[in-house]
Design an enzyme around this catalytic site. Structure first.
Site, PDB file in Angstrom:
ATOM      1  N   LYS A 266      -6.178  -4.931   4.218  1.00 14.73           N
ATOM      2  CA  LYS A 266      -6.030  -3.623   3.574  1.00 14.73           C
ATOM      3  C   LYS A 266      -6.197  -3.759   2.077  1.00 14.73           C
ATOM      4  CE  LYS A 266      -2.240  -2.024   2.212  1.00 14.73           C
ATOM      5  NZ  LYS A 266      -1.480  -1.881   0.923  1.00 14.73           N
TER       6      LYS A 266
ATOM      7  N   THR B 185       1.204  -1.214  -2.686  1.00 15.34           N
ATOM      8  CA  THR B 185      -0.125  -1.679  -3.078  1.00 15.34           C
ATOM      9  C   THR B 185      -1.113  -0.645  -2.563  1.00 15.34           C
ATOM     10  OG1 THR B 185       0.476  -4.012  -3.046  1.00 15.34           O
ATOM     11  CG2 THR B 185      -1.858  -3.481  -2.837  1.00 15.34           C
TER      12      THR B 185
ATOM     13  N   LYS C   2      -2.946  -5.638  -9.586  1.00 13.44           N
ATOM     14  CA  LYS C   2      -2.644  -6.175  -8.253  1.00 13.44           C
ATOM     15  C   LYS C   2      -3.925  -6.564  -7.526  1.00 13.44           C
ATOM     16  CE  LYS C   2      -0.264  -7.365  -4.621  1.00 13.44           C
ATOM     17  NZ  LYS C   2       0.714  -6.506  -3.912  1.00 13.44           N
TER      18      LYS C   2
END
Length: 288
Positions: free
Chosen positions: A240, A97, A172
């Site tokens: 994050k 990711t 995502k």
């Protein structure tokens, strides 16, 4: 069966690489901590390589799942990076990711060398990786995706190309934006039910079957009621990811007020010492 290397053997990569080996692929692994790669090779019968370049040499596909943009560049670029060992016509699949920007950057670098690149972040958590039931969101060129898709299907519940380079990472981001609001709402609902004196287990047994139901509610309400958070997708990782979402929103003009607020709430959970707690630990912030 293909010759495949896998870079990064964390809680996701370790079982994903294991599924490739179990399916009959010839698998070589690389991990920054070499002992973990040796352990994987002993367990699954594959090979461990000392560098990303060595892992990539002679392979048809290189799969990767590391921490962030900088980690990704470190294993892909440079003299010891995977691209240095990959031949023209091979394909790199990135399950990290990361940002859409780095996906586009690496896709362009790969294309210049005749190497295909598919950004393919996943959803489903550690359990999804272990059970081979991940949702895989892909970006890249159709021909590269078509070659890599049968390999990804080994650990996929769903796998789809959603656009050009970076589209997987952007999808995502949508996933994480939606999850952030869901988990905060679920936390507030659990806290409210308990403070209202209801039988919270019975409450959620009923409402999971209705319009409020979600994956988060189905899979997290019991552990939330039991105040158990030492598992799952860590708050540090979620922050994050949400940082990536918020940075991208600044570029494209999207407004993410709830996401920004929940990101702040996760910062408070980190301050409580919960950086490695599951994301459902937003509940603990309400009970302080």
């Amino acid at each position: 069966m293909a010759k495949v290397s896998f870079l990064g053997l964390g809680v996701m990569g370790y079982p994903m690489a294991g599924h490739l080996a179990a399916a009959g692929h010839d698998v070589t692994v690389y991990n920054r901590t070499a002992a973990k790669a040796e352990k994987w090779a002993a367990q699954h019968g594959g090979k461990a390589a000392p560098t990303p370049k060595a892992a990539a040499e002679g392979q048809d596909f290189v799969m990767c799942c590391v921490g962030n943009d900088d980690d990704l560049r470190a294993v892909v670029l440079g003299d010891d990076g995977a691209f240095a060992g990959m031949a023209s016509g091979t394909v790199f699949v990135d399950h990290t990711t990361a940002s859409a920007q780095v996906a586009r950057e690496l896709q362009a670098a790969g294309k210049a060398a005749g190497i295909g690149f598919v950004d393919a972040p996943v959803s489903g958590g550690q359990a999804g990786a272990e059970n081979g039931q991940l949702g895989i969101m892909c970006g890249g060129e159709q021909a590269d995706y078509d070659r890599a898709e049968p390999v990804m299907q080994v650990y996929a519940k769903a796998c789809r190309l959603l656009g050009g380079p970076g589209a997987g990472q952007l999808t995502k981001m949508v996933n994480q934006i939606c999850i952030a609001g869901l988990v905060q709402g679920l936390s507030e609902g659990v806290d409210f039910a308990q403070k209202a004196g209801l039988d919270a287990e019975a409450v959620f047994d009923v409402i999971t079957k209705g319009a409020a139901g979600s994956w988060q509610m189905e899979n997290r309400h019991k552990t939330m009621l039991a105040d158990e958070f030492e598992f799952g997708f860590a708050v540090d990782w979620m922050r994050k990811d949400l940082g990536i979402c918020l940075d991208e929103a600044k570029r494209n003009g999207a407004r993410l007020p709830v996401t920004a607020l929940v990101d702040q709430f996760y910062g408070e959970v980190q301050d409580m010492g919960g950086g490695r707690w599951d994301t459902s630990s937003l509940l603990r912030r309400l009970k302080r």
